[in-house]
Design a protein around this motif. Structure first.
Motif, PDB file in Angstrom:
ATOM      1  N   LYS A 153       0.823  -1.378  -0.117  1.00  0.00           N
ATOM      2  CA  LYS A 153      -0.230  -0.085   0.068  1.00  0.00           C
ATOM      3  C   LYS A 153       0.935   1.232   0.025  1.00  0.00           C
ATOM      4  O   LYS A 153       0.499   2.220  -0.640  1.00  0.00           O
ATOM      5  CB  LYS A 153      -0.959   0.141   1.237  1.00  0.00           C
ATOM      6  CG  LYS A 153      -2.049  -0.978   1.172  1.00  0.00           C
ATOM      7  CD  LYS A 153      -2.763  -0.958   2.317  1.00  0.00           C
ATOM      8  CE  LYS A 153      -3.988  -2.071   2.206  1.00  0.00           C
ATOM      9  NZ  LYS A 153      -4.580  -2.107   3.515  1.00  0.00           N
ATOM     10  N   LEU A 188      -2.274   6.044  -0.742  1.00  0.00           N
ATOM     11  CA  LEU A 188      -2.696   6.533   0.946  1.00  0.00           C
ATOM     12  C   LEU A 188      -2.646   7.892   1.032  1.00  0.00           C
ATOM     13  O   LEU A 188      -1.776   8.592   0.613  1.00  0.00           O
ATOM     14  CB  LEU A 188      -1.742   5.751   1.721  1.00  0.00           C
ATOM     15  CG  LEU A 188      -1.996   4.215   1.735  1.00  0.00           C
ATOM     16  CD1 LEU A 188      -1.074   3.625   2.935  1.00  0.00           C
ATOM     17  CD2 LEU A 188      -3.454   3.782   2.206  1.00  0.00           C
ATOM     18  N   ARG A 189      -3.587   8.482   1.581  1.00  0.00           N
ATOM     19  CA  ARG A 189      -3.546   9.919   2.059  1.00  0.00           C
ATOM     20  C   ARG A 189      -2.494  10.019   3.039  1.00  0.00           C
ATOM     21  O   ARG A 189      -2.063   8.955   3.709  1.00  0.00           O
ATOM     22  CB  ARG A 189      -4.818  10.015   2.988  1.00  0.00           C
ATOM     23  CG  ARG A 189      -6.142   9.888   2.055  1.00  0.00           C
ATOM     24  CD  ARG A 189      -7.454  10.084   2.692  1.00  0.00           C
ATOM     25  NE  ARG A 189      -7.891  11.444   2.467  1.00  0.00           N
ATOM     26  CZ  ARG A 189      -9.120  11.760   3.286  1.00  0.00           C
ATOM     27  NH1 ARG A 189      -9.694  11.001   3.917  1.00  0.00           N
ATOM     28  NH2 ARG A 189      -9.519  12.998   2.961  1.00  0.00           N
ATOM     29  N   GLN A 216      -2.218  11.063   6.081  1.00  0.00           N
ATOM     30  CA  GLN A 216      -2.313  10.468   7.579  1.00  0.00           C
ATOM     31  C   GLN A 216      -2.570   9.021   7.624  1.00  0.00           C
ATOM     32  O   GLN A 216      -1.942   8.493   8.513  1.00  0.00           O
ATOM     33  CB  GLN A 216      -3.735  11.092   8.229  1.00  0.00           C
ATOM     34  CG  GLN A 216      -3.793  11.076   9.666  1.00  0.00           C
ATOM     35  CD  GLN A 216      -2.615  11.669  10.401  1.00  0.00           C
ATOM     36  OE1 GLN A 216      -1.964  12.744  10.174  1.00  0.00           O
ATOM     37  NE2 GLN A 216      -2.061  11.021  11.541  1.00  0.00           N
ATOM     38  N   ASP A 217      -3.004   8.452   6.619  1.00  0.00           N
ATOM     39  CA  ASP A 217      -2.931   6.915   6.462  1.00  0.00           C
ATOM     40  C   ASP A 217      -1.869   6.447   6.306  1.00  0.00           C
ATOM     41  O   ASP A 217      -1.394   5.148   6.835  1.00  0.00           O
ATOM     42  CB  ASP A 217      -4.069   6.558   5.423  1.00  0.00           C
ATOM     43  CG  ASP A 217      -5.389   6.968   5.784  1.00  0.00           C
ATOM     44  OD1 ASP A 217      -6.116   7.151   7.065  1.00  0.00           O
ATOM     45  OD2 ASP A 217      -6.405   7.188   4.745  1.00  0.00           O
ATOM     46  N   ALA A 218      -0.852   7.088   5.612  1.00  0.00           N
ATOM     47  CA  ALA A 218       0.506   6.620   5.306  1.00  0.00           C
ATOM     48  C   ALA A 218       1.244   6.658   6.334  1.00  0.00           C
ATOM     49  O   ALA A 218       1.892   5.489   6.675  1.00  0.00           O
ATOM     50  CB  ALA A 218       1.193   7.555   4.239  1.00  0.00           C
ATOM     51  N   ALA A 245       0.181   6.406   9.714  1.00  0.00           N
ATOM     52  CA  ALA A 245      -0.412   5.122  10.551  1.00  0.00           C
ATOM     53  C   ALA A 245      -0.194   4.071  10.139  1.00  0.00           C
ATOM     54  O   ALA A 245       0.333   3.191  10.770  1.00  0.00           O
ATOM     55  CB  ALA A 245      -1.899   5.295  10.474  1.00  0.00           C
ATOM     56  N   SER A 246       0.066   3.906   8.659  1.00  0.00           N
ATOM     57  CA  SER A 246       0.532   2.440   8.175  1.00  0.00           C
ATOM     58  C   SER A 246       1.774   2.357   8.521  1.00  0.00           C
ATOM     59  O   SER A 246       2.386   1.094   8.978  1.00  0.00           O
ATOM     60  CB  SER A 246       0.353   2.274   6.692  1.00  0.00           C
ATOM     61  OG  SER A 246      -1.108   2.251   6.349  1.00  0.00           O
ATOM     62  N   ARG A 250       2.540   1.384  11.970  1.00  0.00           N
ATOM     63  CA  ARG A 250       1.901  -0.229  12.271  1.00  0.00           C
ATOM     64  C   ARG A 250       3.246  -1.023  11.356  1.00  0.00           C
ATOM     65  O   ARG A 250       3.332  -2.050  12.136  1.00  0.00           O
ATOM     66  CB  ARG A 250       0.798  -0.253  11.735  1.00  0.00           C
ATOM     67  CG  ARG A 250       0.103  -1.507  11.506  1.00  0.00           C
ATOM     68  CD  ARG A 250      -0.339  -2.276  12.949  1.00  0.00           C
ATOM     69  NE  ARG A 250      -0.902  -3.552  12.884  1.00  0.00           N
ATOM     70  CZ  ARG A 250      -1.412  -4.164  13.789  1.00  0.00           C
ATOM     71  NH1 ARG A 250      -1.366  -3.707  15.114  1.00  0.00           N
ATOM     72  NH2 ARG A 250      -1.645  -5.240  13.649  1.00  0.00           N
TER      73      ARG A 250
END
Length: 76
Positions: free
Chosen positions: A23, A29-30, A32-34, A36-37, A40
């Motif tokens: 991903k 990915l946006r 913020q999502d990037a 967070a990913s 993780r």
């Protein structure tokens, strides 16, 4: 994404990490999502390293006796 990593097997953690990498490499990915990913993924990487270290310690604990038989020794 808040599940307890200690409950994940090495294989499941690695599969999740590979999915995150795909991903992130896809660039879809946006921000913020990037982030967070990535966080993780870093936690999953640490978990996988820990599992590998545990497995290595177990393998190192197997010793060969003089008669050629294998036995384990205590890791304590």
């Amino acid at each position: 994404m808040t599940e307890d990593l200690s409950q994940l097997s090495f294989e499941d953690a690695l599969a999740q990490l590979e999915d995150i990498v795909r991903k992130l490499e896809g660039g879809q990915l946006r921000l913020q999502d990037a982030i967070a990913s990535y966080e993780r993924g870093a936690a999953l990487r640490r978990h996988c390293e820990s599992k590998l270290n545990e497995a290595d310690a177990r393998v190192q604990a197997i010793i060969q006796r003089a008669d050629g038989a294998l036995e384990t020794k205590s890791m304590d």
